[in-house]
Design a protein around this motif. Structure first.
Motif, short mmCIF file in Angstrom:
data_model
loop_
_atom_site.label_atom_id
_atom_site.label_comp_id
_atom_site.label_asym_id
_atom_site.label_seq_id
_atom_site.Cartn_x
_atom_site.Cartn_y
_atom_site.Cartn_z
N ARG A 132 86.78 45.67 130.72
CA ARG A 132 85.51 45.97 131.40
C ARG A 132 84.61 46.92 130.60
NH1 ARG A 132 85.78 43.36 136.10
NH2 ARG A 132 87.75 43.17 137.16
N LYS A 133 84.82 46.99 129.30
CA LYS A 133 83.99 47.86 128.46
C LYS A 133 82.85 47.10 127.79
CE LYS A 133 87.59 51.23 127.59
NZ LYS A 133 88.37 51.93 126.59
N VAL A 134 82.85 45.78 127.91
CA VAL A 134 81.80 44.94 127.31
C VAL A 134 81.34 43.94 128.37
CG1 VAL A 134 81.26 43.27 125.49
CG2 VAL A 134 82.82 45.16 125.02
N LEU A 135 80.04 43.78 128.48
CA LEU A 135 79.45 42.78 129.37
C LEU A 135 78.59 41.87 128.51
CD1 LEU A 135 78.86 41.75 132.28
CD2 LEU A 135 76.88 43.29 132.27
N CYS A 136 78.76 40.57 128.66
CA CYS A 136 77.93 39.60 127.93
C CYS A 136 77.11 38.79 128.92
CB CYS A 136 78.81 38.67 127.09
SG CYS A 136 79.61 39.51 125.72
N SER A 137 75.86 38.52 128.53
CA SER A 137 74.98 37.69 129.34
C SER A 137 74.47 36.54 128.49
CB SER A 137 73.81 38.52 129.89
OG SER A 137 73.08 39.15 128.86
N GLY A 138 74.44 35.35 129.09
CA GLY A 138 73.94 34.16 128.42
C GLY A 138 72.67 33.70 129.10
N SER A 139 71.74 33.14 128.33
CA SER A 139 70.42 32.87 128.87
C SER A 139 69.86 31.52 128.43
CB SER A 139 69.47 33.99 128.43
OG SER A 139 68.13 33.71 128.76
N ALA A 140 68.83 31.10 129.16
CA ALA A 140 68.06 29.92 128.77
C ALA A 140 67.30 30.18 127.48
CB ALA A 140 67.10 29.53 129.89
N ASP A 141 67.20 31.44 127.06
CA ASP A 141 66.52 31.76 125.79
C ASP A 141 67.40 31.48 124.57
OD1 ASP A 141 68.31 33.92 125.60
OD2 ASP A 141 66.77 35.45 125.90
N GLN A 142 68.58 30.87 124.79
CA GLN A 142 69.50 30.44 123.75
C GLN A 142 70.28 31.59 123.12
OE1 GLN A 142 67.39 27.94 120.90
NE2 GLN A 142 66.47 26.74 122.52
N THR A 143 70.33 32.74 123.78
CA THR A 143 71.04 33.89 123.22
C THR A 143 72.13 34.37 124.16
OG1 THR A 143 69.65 35.62 124.18
CG2 THR A 143 68.94 34.68 122.06
N ILE A 144 73.07 35.10 123.56
CA ILE A 144 74.06 35.88 124.28
C ILE A 144 73.76 37.34 123.94
CG2 ILE A 144 76.51 36.43 124.52
CD1 ILE A 144 77.04 33.53 123.45
N ARG A 145 73.63 38.16 124.97
CA ARG A 145 73.41 39.59 124.76
C ARG A 145 74.72 40.30 125.07
NH1 ARG A 145 68.17 40.27 122.50
NH2 ARG A 145 67.04 38.48 123.25
N VAL A 146 75.06 41.26 124.22
CA VAL A 146 76.29 42.03 124.36
C VAL A 146 75.90 43.45 124.76
CG1 VAL A 146 78.42 42.77 123.22
CG2 VAL A 146 77.34 40.60 122.55
N TRP A 147 76.40 43.90 125.91
CA TRP A 147 75.99 45.17 126.51
C TRP A 147 77.17 46.12 126.66
CZ3 TRP A 147 70.78 45.01 127.53
CH2 TRP A 147 70.20 43.75 127.73
N ASP A 148 76.87 47.42 126.62
CA ASP A 148 77.81 48.45 127.05
C ASP A 148 77.47 48.73 128.51
OD1 ASP A 148 79.07 50.81 127.79
OD2 ASP A 148 78.74 51.78 125.85
N PRO A 149 78.31 48.29 129.46
CA PRO A 149 77.94 48.45 130.87
C PRO A 149 77.95 49.90 131.35
CG PRO A 149 80.14 47.55 130.69
CD PRO A 149 79.58 47.59 129.30
N ALA A 150 78.63 50.79 130.63
CA ALA A 150 78.66 52.19 131.04
C ALA A 150 77.32 52.86 130.77
CB ALA A 150 79.77 52.93 130.30
N THR A 151 76.64 52.45 129.69
CA THR A 151 75.37 53.08 129.32
C THR A 151 74.17 52.17 129.54
OG1 THR A 151 75.47 52.30 127.03
CG2 THR A 151 76.55 54.42 127.53
N GLY A 152 74.41 50.85 129.68
CA GLY A 152 73.32 49.89 129.78
C GLY A 152 72.69 49.57 128.44
N LYS A 153 73.30 50.04 127.37
CA LYS A 153 72.74 49.85 126.03
C LYS A 153 73.07 48.45 125.49
CE LYS A 153 73.00 51.57 121.33
NZ LYS A 153 73.79 52.36 120.38
N LEU A 154 72.05 47.81 124.90
CA LEU A 154 72.25 46.53 124.22
C LEU A 154 72.95 46.80 122.89
CD1 LEU A 154 71.72 43.46 123.98
CD2 LEU A 154 69.55 44.05 122.88
#
Length: 188
Positions: free
Chosen positions: A48-70
């Motif tokens: 639970r230290k990494v959150l990934c989001s996938g989008s219609a924009d053709q990208t995967i974003r990798v986030w730190d969920p504790a800080t909200g930092k990309l």
């Protein structure tokens, strides 16, 4: 350990945002911005230290969920990213599978931005999941025949992400059979 807790939700939305919610407080505690299209998929690493989001924009974003930092953006898909799943049972860096509208399943080490493998399919890949051991990825394609989902599995045979090139199982499932399984889970 910092990261997502059990009492936190991570809904995705068409407004290009990911909101991290504190369920007890009933309010968001972080707003993750960066996608230029609707967010279609989310996955949290097993620790639970990494959150990934996938989008219609053709990208995967990798986030730190504790800080909200990309942490980084993974930009190799050539179509919408429909589904994401972290691989269970691996030591070391987390591994993520992504399903794309470009007809690919890609295996990543998202924390370092490395694409490990790519498996091509004849049509858009809409969903995927790992088995409990982290050795098999099962995916569903866009239907080629109305009302039918084609399920394809391939084996990942070691921790480096090497995939067997030949499918070992094809299943044909009607959409109604899938709904019979998932509707009771959705409407509790």
């Amino acid at each position: 350990a910092a990261g997502l807790d059990v009492g936190q939700a991570r809904p995705a939305a068409l407004d290009r945002l990911v909101l991290l919610w504190d369920i007890q407080q009933k309010k968001p505690f972080a707003k993750l911005e960066g996608h230029s299209g609707p967010v279609l998929a989310l996955a949290a690493s097993l620790d639970r230290k990494v959150l990934c989001s996938g989008s219609a924009d053709q990208t995967i974003r990798v986030w730190d969920p504790a800080t909200g930092k990309l942490l980084r953006a993974l930009t190799n898909h050539l179509g919408p990213v429909h589904s994401l799943a972290f691989r269970p049972g691996v030591e070391g860096l987390p591994q993520l599978a992504s399903a794309g509208g470009d007809g690919t399943v890609r295996l990543w080490q998202p924390t370092i931005g490395r694409m490990m493998r790519i498996v091509r399919h004849p049509g858009p890949v809409l969903a995927l999941t790992w088995n409990a051991e982290g050795t098999v990825v099962t995916i569903s394609h866009a239907p080629f025949a109305p009302g039918t989902v084609y399920e394809f599995s391939f084996t990942v045979n070691d921790a480096s992400g090497n995939a067997l090139a030949t499918p070992f199982e094809w299943n044909f499932t009607t959409v109604w059979e899938i709904l019979k399984v998932f509707l009771p889970l959705v409407f509790r």
